[in-house]
Design a protein around this motif. Sequence first.
Motif, short mmCIF file in Angstrom:
data_model
loop_
_atom_site.label_atom_id
_atom_site.label_comp_id
_atom_site.label_asym_id
_atom_site.label_seq_id
_atom_site.Cartn_x
_atom_site.Cartn_y
_atom_site.Cartn_z
N UNK A 85 0.80 -1.21 0.00
CA UNK A 85 0.00 0.00 0.00
C UNK A 85 0.84 1.27 0.00
N UNK A 86 1.90 1.30 0.83
CA UNK A 86 2.60 2.56 1.04
C UNK A 86 3.47 2.94 -0.14
N UNK A 87 4.26 1.99 -0.63
CA UNK A 87 5.14 2.31 -1.76
C UNK A 87 4.32 2.69 -3.00
N UNK A 88 3.24 1.93 -3.34
CA UNK A 88 2.42 2.36 -4.49
C UNK A 88 1.77 3.73 -4.28
N UNK A 89 1.35 4.02 -3.05
CA UNK A 89 0.72 5.32 -2.78
C UNK A 89 1.74 6.44 -2.96
N UNK A 90 2.95 6.22 -2.45
CA UNK A 90 4.00 7.24 -2.61
C UNK A 90 4.29 7.47 -4.08
N UNK A 93 -3.53 16.76 -16.75
CA UNK A 93 -2.10 16.51 -16.88
C UNK A 93 -1.55 17.04 -18.18
N UNK A 106 2.21 6.87 -6.65
CA UNK A 106 1.05 7.52 -7.28
C UNK A 106 1.05 9.01 -6.97
N UNK A 107 1.43 9.35 -5.73
CA UNK A 107 1.44 10.75 -5.33
C UNK A 107 2.52 11.52 -6.07
N UNK A 108 3.67 10.87 -6.24
CA UNK A 108 4.76 11.51 -6.98
C UNK A 108 4.36 11.73 -8.43
N UNK A 109 3.71 10.73 -9.03
CA UNK A 109 3.26 10.86 -10.42
C UNK A 109 2.34 12.06 -10.59
N UNK A 110 1.36 12.17 -9.68
CA UNK A 110 0.40 13.27 -9.80
C UNK A 110 1.09 14.60 -9.54
N UNK A 111 2.00 14.62 -8.55
CA UNK A 111 2.72 15.87 -8.25
C UNK A 111 3.52 16.32 -9.48
N UNK A 129 2.85 15.56 -12.69
CA UNK A 129 2.13 15.76 -13.95
C UNK A 129 0.93 16.69 -13.83
N UNK A 130 0.35 16.87 -12.63
CA UNK A 130 -0.88 17.65 -12.52
C UNK A 130 -0.62 19.13 -12.83
#
Lengths: 197, 197
Positions: free
Chosen positions: A39-44, A65, A46-51, A53-54
């Motif tokens: 859970x934690x590594x994928x969430x980190x 994006x 996903x958050x980095x991706x959005x940070x 590209x958003x």
Amino acid sequence: MSGRQDIEDLIDMMARLPGLGPRSARRAVLHLIQKRGRLMAPLAQAMQNVADSARECVRCGNIGTADLCDICADERRATGEICVVEDVSDLWAMERSGVFRGRYHVLGGTLSALDAVGPEELRIPALVQRVGDEQIGEVVLALGATVDGQTTAHYIADELSGRCKVTSLAQGVPVGGELDYLDDGTIAAALTARKSL
Amino acid sequence: MSGRQDIEDLIDMMARLPGLGPRSARRAVLHLIQKRGRLMAPLAQAMQNVADSARECVRCGNIGTADLCDICADERRATGEICVVEDVSDLWAMERSGVFRGRYHVLGGTLSALDAVGPEELRIPALVQRVGDEQIGEVVLALGATVDGQTTAHYIADELSGRCKVTSLAQGVPVGGELDYLDDGTIAAALTARKSL
């Protein structure tokens, strides 16, 4: 020692999110640590991706994006209609209802004399510009039924008068609402706007 | 299109955290995106750091970033005393009170016939082992005042009988508590354990 500090820092950052406090942030971080692989590594990530590209749509202010958001880029959306909302969260709420098929314009707030928010801060000039450029026939104002929201609605209606049709969301009894629990203002508005069956 | 999906995925993952639902996850993610430089990228980084480095202490089960947690590695903590807790969150709560100066042992739950949790699943054998190896004089049981918690406490007390002193947290009126709002069981326990002034 530094490791424990990392965990404390993470809790502090989570606690600053809206809707979370120190207690629930601690609980969430502990839950994440106990499921750190799944859970934690994928969430980190996903958050980095959005940070990374958003960004805001250059045309309407929605979040996406690319330079143009999905809605502005979607050819199937009705041109000629713009729905004006205060914030991206309102845009998302409108989209969940699935009824409006045009495009949006996010103001980024409401006019507020107290907070010194004027039309220039609110992308209102950009809206006026769009109405001309995109040959808009109708602007739907979906602003909050607050004093600031209604002030903003009246200001925009004045700015656009003579350029296109301006409408606003109906006020009345919410679906599923019971009269007994409604405030007087809503009942008065619903009565004034009564319609024949 | 894929970009919008990234944002939806992030919201779904956040919504799975304890204490957050779809609505508050959406609100948190939107807040993060609007502050993506100052808040979201650092949060993603902090989360990745913890995901990479967090692990359970091989001795007590606390969470840290090395094989031995900060508390087990801290020479100033009293040796000879172990406080037994159900979960890491309970350990953190004990540490916030700042009174206990010994070391901990995290069980990872309570005995439960319904959920088929036996002593082997709970690091109870490891506790018995530690009591011998570390010349422990007192084991403080800080388990929940639930049926399962008290069952576990009695089981551990039996296992350790004759090896060291076993105590448990006092039950009584919480600090700041009003009698009128307390349940009967707590009042009965407080009366039974009354002390002379």
